[in-house]
Scaffold this motif. Structure first.
Motif, PDB file in Angstrom:
ATOM      1  N   HIS A 142      38.842  37.065  36.087  1.00 26.32           N
ATOM      2  CA  HIS A 142      38.251  37.386  34.634  1.00 26.32           C
ATOM      3  C   HIS A 142      37.525  36.091  33.129  1.00 26.32           C
ATOM      4  O   HIS A 142      36.830  36.059  32.804  1.00 26.32           O
ATOM      5  CB  HIS A 142      39.331  37.808  33.050  1.00 26.32           C
ATOM      6  N   LYS A 143      38.061  34.579  33.970  1.00 23.90           N
ATOM      7  CA  LYS A 143      37.291  33.989  33.919  1.00 23.90           C
ATOM      8  C   LYS A 143      35.950  33.442  33.764  1.00 23.90           C
ATOM      9  O   LYS A 143      35.124  32.708  33.548  1.00 23.90           O
ATOM     10  CB  LYS A 143      38.220  31.758  33.841  1.00 23.90           C
ATOM     11  N   LEU A 144      35.559  33.124  35.663  1.00 22.52           N
ATOM     12  CA  LEU A 144      34.223  33.651  35.946  1.00 22.52           C
ATOM     13  C   LEU A 144      33.488  34.486  35.114  1.00 22.52           C
ATOM     14  O   LEU A 144      32.595  34.752  34.830  1.00 22.52           O
ATOM     15  CB  LEU A 144      34.150  33.656  37.272  1.00 22.52           C
ATOM     16  N   ALA A 145      34.184  36.080  34.973  1.00 25.34           N
ATOM     17  CA  ALA A 145      33.327  37.096  34.313  1.00 25.34           C
ATOM     18  C   ALA A 145      33.133  36.909  33.327  1.00 25.34           C
ATOM     19  O   ALA A 145      31.760  36.608  32.693  1.00 25.34           O
ATOM     20  CB  ALA A 145      34.174  38.070  34.523  1.00 25.34           C
ATOM     21  N   ARG A 146      33.718  35.592  32.524  1.00 23.08           N
ATOM     22  CA  ARG A 146      33.561  35.808  31.143  1.00 23.08           C
ATOM     23  C   ARG A 146      32.213  34.690  30.663  1.00 23.08           C
ATOM     24  O   ARG A 146      31.445  34.352  29.817  1.00 23.08           O
ATOM     25  CB  ARG A 146      34.763  34.575  30.155  1.00 23.08           C
TER      26      ARG A 146
END
Length: 95
Positions: free
Chosen positions: A23-27
């Motif tokens: 999720h952090k990478l996607a953000r």
């Protein structure tokens, strides 16, 4: 993101750490695409340095709220690298 995953994995289940890291990478990717910001490669050593510098800054703010002063021990000081500070100047410090 590897260091983030390893720190998180030590506190929560590995599958939860993997999902949080994804999720952090996607953000980050979404924000880069929206702002058209260029990709800046950060080595593991730079990421660790940034993490430690943020920890020290957070501890200094907490100590200041309690009217305390932190003094570094010999050999344990965190020096600031201007190039790293410039790269992550827009990331807020939270503690």
């Amino acid at each position: 993101f590897g260091a983030f995953y390893r720190r998180l994995k030590s506190r929560v289940d590995p599958s939860q750490a993997l999902i949080a890291t994804s999720h952090k990478l996607a953000r980050v990717v979404y924000t880069m695409l929206q702002t058209k910001a260029p990709y800046v490669h950060v080595t593991a050593q730079q990421a660790e340095h940034i993490f430690r510098a943020r920890e020290v800054a957070c501890l200094q703010r907490k100590a200041a709220k309690l009217s305390l002063v932190l003094s570094p021990q010999p050999g344990g000081a965190v020096s600031e690298q201007p190039s790293v500070r410039r790269i992550f100047a827009r990331i807020p410090l939270t503690c």
